[in-house]
Write a protein that holds these residues in place. Structure first.
Motif, mmCIF file in Angstrom:
data_model
loop_
_atom_site.group_PDB
_atom_site.id
_atom_site.type_symbol
_atom_site.label_atom_id
_atom_site.label_comp_id
_atom_site.label_asym_id
_atom_site.label_seq_id
_atom_site.Cartn_x
_atom_site.Cartn_y
_atom_site.Cartn_z
ATOM 1 N N PRO A 14 -5.793 8.655 3.053
ATOM 2 C CA PRO A 14 -6.203 7.816 1.911
ATOM 3 C C PRO A 14 -5.142 6.767 1.638
ATOM 4 C CG PRO A 14 -5.397 9.926 1.140
ATOM 5 C CD PRO A 14 -5.409 10.013 2.645
ATOM 6 N N THR A 15 -5.566 5.637 1.105
ATOM 7 C CA THR A 15 -4.617 4.563 0.836
ATOM 8 C C THR A 15 -4.985 3.873 -0.477
ATOM 9 O OG1 THR A 15 -3.746 2.437 1.607
ATOM 10 C CG2 THR A 15 -5.978 3.006 2.291
ATOM 11 N N VAL A 16 -3.968 3.516 -1.258
ATOM 12 C CA VAL A 16 -4.159 2.727 -2.481
ATOM 13 C C VAL A 16 -3.128 1.604 -2.447
ATOM 14 C CG1 VAL A 16 -5.059 4.617 -3.879
ATOM 15 C CG2 VAL A 16 -2.593 4.232 -3.788
ATOM 16 N N VAL A 23 -11.920 -0.295 3.047
ATOM 17 C CA VAL A 23 -11.236 -0.519 1.774
ATOM 18 C C VAL A 23 -12.210 -1.152 0.784
ATOM 19 C CG1 VAL A 23 -9.419 -1.853 0.620
ATOM 20 C CG2 VAL A 23 -8.952 -0.770 2.813
ATOM 21 N N TYR A 24 -12.114 -0.707 -0.472
ATOM 22 C CA TYR A 24 -12.812 -1.373 -1.575
ATOM 23 C C TYR A 24 -11.762 -2.027 -2.465
ATOM 24 C CZ TYR A 24 -15.047 -2.089 -6.075
ATOM 25 O OH TYR A 24 -15.504 -2.644 -7.246
ATOM 26 N N ARG A 25 -11.955 -3.317 -2.801
ATOM 27 C CA ARG A 25 -10.975 -4.066 -3.570
ATOM 28 C C ARG A 25 -11.636 -4.628 -4.832
ATOM 29 N NH1 ARG A 25 -9.578 -7.860 0.149
ATOM 30 N NH2 ARG A 25 -8.148 -6.333 1.043
ATOM 31 N N ILE A 43 -6.577 -4.714 -7.101
ATOM 32 C CA ILE A 43 -6.254 -3.338 -6.750
ATOM 33 C C ILE A 43 -7.267 -2.863 -5.724
ATOM 34 C CG2 ILE A 43 -5.127 -2.785 -8.931
ATOM 35 C CD1 ILE A 43 -7.724 -1.457 -9.835
ATOM 36 N N GLN A 44 -6.849 -1.956 -4.855
ATOM 37 C CA GLN A 44 -7.752 -1.503 -3.817
ATOM 38 C C GLN A 44 -7.495 -0.044 -3.476
ATOM 39 O OE1 GLN A 44 -6.743 -4.236 -0.550
ATOM 40 N NE2 GLN A 44 -5.750 -2.530 0.503
ATOM 41 N N ALA A 45 -8.518 0.568 -2.899
ATOM 42 C CA ALA A 45 -8.432 1.953 -2.445
ATOM 43 C C ALA A 45 -9.320 2.101 -1.220
ATOM 44 C CB ALA A 45 -8.866 2.918 -3.539
ATOM 45 N N GLY A 46 -8.918 2.990 -0.319
ATOM 46 C CA GLY A 46 -9.705 3.167 0.886
ATOM 47 C C GLY A 46 -9.213 4.323 1.720
ATOM 48 N N ASP A 55 0.835 -1.197 0.000
ATOM 49 C CA ASP A 55 0.000 0.000 0.000
ATOM 50 C C ASP A 55 0.873 1.251 0.000
ATOM 51 O OD1 ASP A 55 -2.331 -1.472 0.109
ATOM 52 O OD2 ASP A 55 -2.392 -1.480 2.304
ATOM 53 N N MET A 113 0.496 4.957 1.666
ATOM 54 C CA MET A 113 -0.345 5.650 2.635
ATOM 55 C C MET A 113 0.486 6.679 3.389
ATOM 56 S SD MET A 113 -2.592 3.912 5.718
ATOM 57 C CE MET A 113 -1.598 2.469 5.445
#
Length: 252
Positions: free
Chosen positions: A245-247, A219-221, A230-233, A129, A131
């Motif tokens: 925020p995190t990717v 998180v959405y993956r 891939i994910q972001a949250g 990630d 972040m």
């Protein structure tokens, strides 16, 4: 002779119209009229079940052949043991509309009339990630209970944070999260975790620069292929006073 043929044709239309009203996957009136005008029913494929039930599939021979539909549906019908006894069920098959498309009809039958065994999926997710300006590797363990179309599960993951070096030594901080997860595949009976929502809480309360106090993450993956996600949250830390925020990416 012409009169007799015309009467027989009209009777056939009336009989089919009565049957068509019984289909499980009905369309709206306008859609049905458009479909019947452009792709009228020309053939019927019938499956006779061991419990004296019957399943009919109405279709147009310019879209499907009997051989094609039989090869697609016969394996499914062998496992569809939940059809009622002594009853006839009918489906319209036409790829012009979603409710009548072959894939939709197959998924609907499988979900409603096939017995499914619950399955448990175990995995070791590994990823990276970005972040708060840092790259944070993550590794963990997850378990999911698979059901038709979705799965529920939990995971425990370690987000590894490398703070600035002090006296030339590399420091490694482990941040253990306990996560609840929900995965789904739209319109599919088998879940491959195409889409996942993960909610987690930090278990170890350390005096870390990245995380401190009560820390939660959402998180959405999304699955890119069989092994890459891939994910972001967002992560809320410092008793939810600070948000990052995190990717990232995950591998299974």
């Amino acid at each position: 002779m012409k009169t007799t043929g015309l009467i027989a044709m009209l009777l056939g239309i009336i009989v089919f119209s009565a049957k068509a009203q019984e289909v499980e996957n009905k369309l709206s009136r306008n859609q049905q009229e458009w479909l019947d005008k452009g792709w009228p029913v020309t053939d019927t494929l019938q499956f006779s079940l061991p419990n004296e039930g019957k399943v009919l599939f109405y279709f147009n021979n310019t879209e499907f052949s009997v051989e094609q539909l039989n090869s697609e549906l016969a394996p499914l019908m062998k496992n569809a043991t939940k059809f009622p006894e002594f009853e006839t069920k009918a489906f319209r098959v036409a790829d012009n509309f979603y409710p009548t498309s072959l894939n939709t009809v197959k998924n609907s039958i499988d979900k409603k009339y096939t017995k499914h065994l619950e399955s448990i999926e175990l995995g070791i997710p590994v990823g990276l990630d970005f972040m708060a300006g840092y790259f944070t590797p993550e590794v963990g363990f997850r378990a999911h209970l698979g059901l038709p179309g979705y799965s529920l599960g939990a995971s425990i993951t370690n987000t590894v944070y490398f703070p600035e070096r002090e006296a030339g030594e590399i420091q490694v901080n482990s941040n253990w999260f306990l996560n609840a997860e929900f995965s789904w595949n739209k319109g599919q009976r088998i879940v491959n975790n195409d889409q996942t929502i993960q909610l987690g809480i930090l278990l170890n309360q350390g005096s870390y620069k990245l995380f401190k106090g009560t820390t939660l993450k959402a998180v959405y993956r999304h699955r890119v292929n069989n092994h890459l996600y891939i994910q972001a949250g967002v992560v809320g830390t410092d008793d939810l006073k600070t948000f990052y925020p995190t990717v990232g990416v995950r591998f299974w």
